[in-house]
Design a protein around this motif. Structure first.
Motif, mmCIF file in Angstrom:
data_model
loop_
_atom_site.group_PDB
_atom_site.id
_atom_site.type_symbol
_atom_site.label_atom_id
_atom_site.label_comp_id
_atom_site.label_asym_id
_atom_site.label_seq_id
_atom_site.Cartn_x
_atom_site.Cartn_y
_atom_site.Cartn_z
ATOM 1 N N GLY A 19 1.691 -28.269 5.565
ATOM 2 C CA GLY A 19 3.098 -28.346 5.547
ATOM 3 C C GLY A 19 3.539 -29.549 4.872
ATOM 4 N N THR A 20 2.814 -29.982 4.070
ATOM 5 C CA THR A 20 2.973 -31.266 3.433
ATOM 6 C C THR A 20 3.167 -31.082 1.950
ATOM 7 O OG1 THR A 20 0.610 -31.415 3.251
ATOM 8 C CG2 THR A 20 1.661 -32.491 5.137
ATOM 9 N N ALA A 21 3.446 -32.188 1.258
ATOM 10 C CA ALA A 21 3.752 -32.069 -0.160
ATOM 11 C C ALA A 21 2.495 -32.097 -1.006
ATOM 12 C CB ALA A 21 4.697 -33.196 -0.578
ATOM 13 N N ALA A 22 2.636 -31.751 -2.246
ATOM 14 C CA ALA A 22 1.486 -31.553 -3.127
ATOM 15 C C ALA A 22 0.792 -32.864 -3.421
ATOM 16 C CB ALA A 22 1.943 -30.921 -4.433
ATOM 17 N N ALA A 23 -0.481 -32.810 -3.443
ATOM 18 C CA ALA A 23 -1.387 -33.950 -3.412
ATOM 19 C C ALA A 23 -1.175 -34.963 -4.532
ATOM 20 C CB ALA A 23 -2.802 -33.426 -3.498
ATOM 21 N N ALA A 125 -1.323 -27.235 -1.564
ATOM 22 C CA ALA A 125 -1.142 -28.250 -2.603
ATOM 23 C C ALA A 125 -0.042 -27.873 -3.584
ATOM 24 C CB ALA A 125 -2.459 -28.457 -3.353
ATOM 25 N N ASP A 126 0.186 -26.576 -3.783
ATOM 26 C CA ASP A 126 1.213 -26.101 -4.721
ATOM 27 C C ASP A 126 2.467 -25.708 -3.962
ATOM 28 O OD1 ASP A 126 2.056 -25.546 -7.361
ATOM 29 O OD2 ASP A 126 1.658 -23.410 -7.099
ATOM 30 N N ILE A 127 2.892 -26.583 -3.067
ATOM 31 C CA ILE A 127 4.047 -26.316 -2.215
ATOM 32 C C ILE A 127 5.344 -26.559 -2.990
ATOM 33 C CG2 ILE A 127 4.227 -28.673 -1.347
ATOM 34 C CD1 ILE A 127 4.869 -27.581 1.400
ATOM 35 N N LYS A 229 -9.066 -36.399 -3.509
ATOM 36 C CA LYS A 229 -8.273 -35.677 -4.500
ATOM 37 C C LYS A 229 -6.928 -35.248 -3.936
ATOM 38 C CE LYS A 229 -8.739 -32.186 -8.120
ATOM 39 N NZ LYS A 229 -9.636 -31.176 -8.737
ATOM 40 N N PHE A 230 -6.831 -35.178 -2.627
ATOM 41 C CA PHE A 230 -5.588 -34.792 -1.958
ATOM 42 C C PHE A 230 -5.220 -35.898 -0.970
ATOM 43 C CE2 PHE A 230 -7.600 -30.604 -2.954
ATOM 44 C CZ PHE A 230 -6.709 -30.248 -3.956
ATOM 45 N N PRO A 231 -4.534 -36.950 -1.437
ATOM 46 C CA PRO A 231 -4.302 -38.143 -0.609
ATOM 47 C C PRO A 231 -3.495 -37.896 0.658
ATOM 48 C CG PRO A 231 -3.951 -38.625 -2.937
ATOM 49 C CD PRO A 231 -4.077 -37.142 -2.826
ATOM 50 N N TYR A 232 -2.767 -36.795 0.731
ATOM 51 C CA TYR A 232 -1.975 -36.585 1.945
ATOM 52 C C TYR A 232 -2.857 -36.372 3.168
ATOM 53 C CZ TYR A 232 -2.436 -31.484 1.012
ATOM 54 O OH TYR A 232 -2.892 -30.211 0.773
ATOM 55 N N TYR A 233 -4.127 -36.023 2.969
ATOM 56 C CA TYR A 233 -5.039 -35.927 4.114
ATOM 57 C C TYR A 233 -5.207 -37.298 4.777
ATOM 58 C CZ TYR A 233 -6.666 -31.092 3.555
ATOM 59 O OH TYR A 233 -6.743 -29.717 3.533
ATOM 60 N N LEU A 290 -13.187 -36.231 -4.230
ATOM 61 C CA LEU A 290 -13.507 -34.971 -3.557
ATOM 62 C C LEU A 290 -12.256 -34.187 -3.179
ATOM 63 C CD1 LEU A 290 -16.375 -36.022 -1.096
ATOM 64 C CD2 LEU A 290 -16.566 -35.036 -3.399
ATOM 65 N N THR A 291 -12.336 -32.870 -3.256
ATOM 66 C CA THR A 291 -11.302 -32.008 -2.699
ATOM 67 C C THR A 291 -11.472 -31.969 -1.190
ATOM 68 O OG1 THR A 291 -12.636 -29.990 -2.772
ATOM 69 C CG2 THR A 291 -11.381 -30.564 -4.763
ATOM 70 N N HIS A 292 -10.528 -31.334 -0.521
ATOM 71 C CA HIS A 292 -10.633 -31.232 0.937
ATOM 72 C C HIS A 292 -11.880 -30.458 1.355
ATOM 73 C CE1 HIS A 292 -8.622 -27.693 -0.525
ATOM 74 N NE2 HIS A 292 -8.642 -27.092 0.650
ATOM 75 N N THR A 293 -12.158 -29.342 0.687
ATOM 76 C CA THR A 293 -13.320 -28.549 1.083
ATOM 77 C C THR A 293 -14.626 -29.239 0.727
ATOM 78 O OG1 THR A 293 -13.079 -27.259 -0.961
ATOM 79 C CG2 THR A 293 -12.146 -26.326 1.050
ATOM 80 N N GLU A 294 -14.644 -30.017 -0.351
ATOM 81 C CA GLU A 294 -15.855 -30.757 -0.715
ATOM 82 C C GLU A 294 -16.159 -31.846 0.315
ATOM 83 O OE1 GLU A 294 -15.695 -30.231 -5.597
ATOM 84 O OE2 GLU A 294 -14.748 -31.966 -4.633
ATOM 85 N N SER A 295 -15.131 -32.554 0.754
ATOM 86 C CA SER A 295 -15.343 -33.589 1.772
ATOM 87 C C SER A 295 -15.748 -32.944 3.100
ATOM 88 C CB SER A 295 -14.086 -34.442 1.953
ATOM 89 O OG SER A 295 -13.009 -33.683 2.463
ATOM 90 N N GLN A 296 -15.151 -31.807 3.409
ATOM 91 C CA GLN A 296 -15.484 -31.108 4.643
ATOM 92 C C GLN A 296 -16.916 -30.578 4.618
ATOM 93 O OE1 GLN A 296 -10.781 -29.926 5.014
ATOM 94 N NE2 GLN A 296 -12.253 -28.274 4.827
ATOM 95 N N GLN A 297 -17.355 -30.095 3.458
ATOM 96 C CA GLN A 297 -18.723 -29.605 3.356
ATOM 97 C C GLN A 297 -19.717 -30.756 3.474
ATOM 98 O OE1 GLN A 297 -19.479 -26.210 3.245
ATOM 99 N NE2 GLN A 297 -21.428 -27.110 3.860
#
Length: 475
Positions: A19-23, A125-127, A229-233, A290-297
């Protein structure tokens, strides 16, 4: 889970989801991009309508169609597909055109000047920037939905089935323009099996983290990974640390654009602790890219011991969670002994759902949302995603997820009001500057002092621009 203390949040969430803005990549929308929407009639004026009854309080026509767009991200789209069956139990002759995508802004924003979908899950990310949608008058006011009888009980309004903060999260100048469907708990994830094996305990303060981190590193594991790669995290963590350090007023001052709000001793303590985490070499090498899924993996693969994220994590990574992995959530740790809001928890509604004002069938769009907030729909959401819905009690029957159970434990220990912040949704320019600065801070290219200078300058610029509509929240 029992109901939570009243709160507002980003979720963007996820806000953001929540629910956040694009990274950090979200350009400020062009002036007038949605201007054709402003002042237009509500979408349901253009659609055939049916008789209003307790079972059909919004007057959905007996036939026709409703176009629904769901963001197919961490929560997937299976729950929305299930909601089609719930909706059709009361509207069997209304065709639901459900589509899922990752490109919400790219695919949906151009349609706002003509005929957009009737209901849109504005997330990822494309919000689409909420401030633009709100300021251009592009959204349908959702009070009729909130005041309608709930799907399951005609004697209970929809608004009275929602968890605290959900309505406030979507309210702009007294108008409810957004309803957030997911109720997310944010914090730092760890693998209980790994921690038990090494005799580690999840940290509750930065001091405990800095004591534990060398032990983790000596075991060949990076102490901390993040989605660079997505600083809002990382914003979720940083704003939670600011809240704990300075109390609610520190974040309220930031949201309200108060002069000097980014440079108080309490805010600087949180920023300096974050800088130390990076400078001392406790982040997973390469995390900044890293993307969110890359960091999570990387976390799931045992390359990192701790990972900041929300409760959608289990569902998003379900296919690659190793056998024996005991995913658990801990609260964002405290900053120092001087913290003014020890134990404050960041949780609240995320995953924006909106009904465009120019929707061809806004009544049916709102009715689909009413179906989503049914006992059956919300319960299936929790079951499928291991996440809570914003409807109270949605996760009561889910017991087979260590992730969701641990999130419940975090909430039971929550003290005071829940952490919340508004400025990313209110001001796209600040959001962009903030995400860029977080990226630089976490990459080790920016000091805490420079971060504060950068954000204070961005805040002061918006505060001094009379052309930008201002929002405020209570102290």
């Amino acid at each position: 889970m029992s109901q939570l203390p009243d709160s507002t949040s980003d979720l963007s969430r996820r806000s953001l989801l929540r629910g956040t803005a694009a990274a950090g990549l979200l350009a400020t929308p062009a002036v007038g991009l949605l201007s054709a929407c402003a002042g237009s009639s509500t979408g349901d004026d253009k659609a055939d309508t049916g008789a209003k009854t307790n079972d059909n309080p919004l007057g959905v026509a007996d036939t026709g169609k409703v176009d629904v767009v769901v963001f197919n991200g961490g929560l997937g789209d299976a729950y929305a597909k299930f909601d089609v069956t719930v909706f059709n139990k009361k509207h069997a002759n209304v065709t639901v055109n459900l589509s899922s995508t990752l490109k919400i802004k790219t695919e949906q924003q151009p349609k706002f000047s003509t005929t957009p979908a009737d209901l849109i899950n504005n997330a990822g990310a494309d919000i689409m920037a909420l401030d633009t949608l709100v300021n251009e008058g592009a959204l349908t006011e959702l009070t009729p939905l909130l005041d309608a009888p709930s799907w399951d009980d005609p004697n209970v309004k929809v608004r009275d089935t929602l968890l605290p903060g959900t309505i406030n999260d979507g309210t702009f100048d007294g108008k409810v323009l957004v309803l957030n469907y997911a109720y997310t708990v944010f914090g730092v994830w760890y693998n209980q099996a790994l921690f038990d094996k090494n005799g580690w305990t999840a940290p509750t303060t930065f001091d405990e983290f800095f004591t534990l981190a060398p032990k983790i590193k000596s075991a060949g594991v990076a102490p901390f990974a993040f989605a660079g790669k997505f600083p809002y995290y990382m914003r979720w963590a940083i704003m939670s640390w600011i809240w704990q350090s300075g109390g609610k007023s520190a974040v309220v001052d930031i949201d309200n654009l108060k002069p000097g709000c980014w440079k108080t001793p309490e805010v600087m303590a949180a920023l300096e602790a974050t800088e130390k985490l990076v400078k001392d070499g406790y982040t997973l090498p390469g995390s900044a890219t890293l993307t969110h899924t890359e960091s999570q993996q990387a976390f799931l693969d045992g390359k990192a011991a701790l990972l900041p994220c929300g409760t959608w994590l289990e569902n998003e990574m379900r296919q690659t969670i190793p056998s024996g992995f005991q995913m658990k959530l801990a609260n964002f740790w405290g900053v120092s002994a001087a913290d003014k809001a020890k134990g404050a928890v960041f949780a609240g509604s995320g995953e924006n759902w909106i009904v465009p004002k120019k929707a061809a069938n806004a009544a049916a769009g709102m009715e689909f949302l009413r179906a989503m907030f049914s006992v059956e729909g919300a319960g299936k959401f929790a079951e499928l995603t291991s996440s809570l819905s914003s409807r109270a009690g949605s996760g009561d029957k889910v017991t087979n997820s260590t992730a969701l159970v641990s999130a419940g434990e975090v909430m039971k220990k929550a003290s005071g009001e829940l952490v919340s912040f508004k400025h990313p949704d209110w001001y796209a320019d600040i959001d962009k500057a903030e995400q860029n600065a977080i990226g630089e801070l976490m990459a080790g290219r920016m000091t805490a002092a420079k971060f504060a200078d950068t954000l204070q300058a961005a805040t002061d610029k918006v505060a001094g621009d009379s052309a930008i509509k201002k929002f405020t929240r209570d102290a």
